[in-house]
Design a protein around this motif. Structure first.
Motif, PDB file in Angstrom:
ATOM      1  N   SER A  67      27.763 -23.772  26.692  1.00  0.00           N
ATOM      2  CA  SER A  67      26.692 -24.055  25.789  1.00  0.00           C
ATOM      3  C   SER A  67      26.907 -25.659  25.433  1.00  0.00           C
ATOM      4  N   SER A  68      28.036 -25.378  24.310  1.00  0.00           N
ATOM      5  CA  SER A  68      28.633 -26.239  22.875  1.00  0.00           C
ATOM      6  C   SER A  68      28.819 -27.461  23.528  1.00  0.00           C
ATOM      7  N   GLU A  71      25.333 -29.428  25.351  1.00  0.00           N
ATOM      8  CA  GLU A  71      25.082 -29.660  24.507  1.00  0.00           C
ATOM      9  C   GLU A  71      25.547 -31.144  23.657  1.00  0.00           C
ATOM     10  N   TYR A  72      26.533 -31.271  23.669  1.00  0.00           N
ATOM     11  CA  TYR A  72      27.423 -32.155  23.071  1.00  0.00           C
ATOM     12  C   TYR A  72      27.373 -33.465  24.717  1.00  0.00           C
ATOM     13  N   MET A  75      23.726 -34.404  24.057  1.00  0.00           N
ATOM     14  CA  MET A  75      23.615 -35.344  22.154  1.00  0.00           C
ATOM     15  C   MET A  75      23.870 -37.034  22.916  1.00  0.00           C
ATOM     16  N   LEU A 124      21.271 -28.124  31.762  1.00  0.00           N
ATOM     17  CA  LEU A 124      20.517 -29.402  30.556  1.00  0.00           C
ATOM     18  C   LEU A 124      19.752 -30.874  30.608  1.00  0.00           C
TER      19      LEU A 124
END
Length: 143
Positions: A67-68, A71-72, A75, A124
């Protein structure tokens, strides 16, 4: 260490250190070995040559950071899509630089591999309305 029943391999610990602990009798009671990251390629030979013959299971951290990292990745897509560096430069120079800012919706997100991290990135990307295309080593492997 001699009574330890589990070993946690956390890179950048060199794989030879893990091998020495197991082969040279420093940790004779070990019944389980865990790799901190999803990938265990650096210790694959140790798994084949030492752990497997001894019946010691090897687990890994698959999914722990998905998940991290997803998201990166989004981003970064937003950073370049929104031209953040250009906006920051304009602010520093107190300049009003009119330009059309694009959106991610409708753009194509290409992923090499479709492991746990890529699957999170794909979710995402779809939430942003992106078209997601994945290339994986084995096309017949189920999602």
């Amino acid at each position: 260490l001699r009574r330890a029943e589990a070993l946690l391999w956390v890179p950048p610990t060199p794989p030879p250190v893990l091998r020495a602990l197991l082969v040279e009798g420093h940790a004779p009671a070990v019944r389980w070995c865990h790799g901190f990251y999803a990938g265990v390629d650096p210790i694959a030979a140790i798994a084949r040559e030492v752990l497997l013959p001894a019946g010691i299971p090897l687990s890994n951290g698959r999914g722990a950071f998905s998940s991290s990292l997803a998201e990166y990745a989004l981003m970064a897509a937003l950073h370049f899509n929104k031209q953040v560096a250009r906006c920051q430069q304009n602010r520093r120079e107190r300049r009003w630089d009119k330009f059309e800012m694009s959106v991610l919706r409708g753009q194509t997100l290409g992923l090499l591999g479709f492991g746990d991290i890529a699957q999170h990135v794909a979710r995402l990307g779809k939430a942003f309305g992106m078209r997601v295309v994945c290339l994986r080593r084995n096309a017949s492997k189920p999602d």
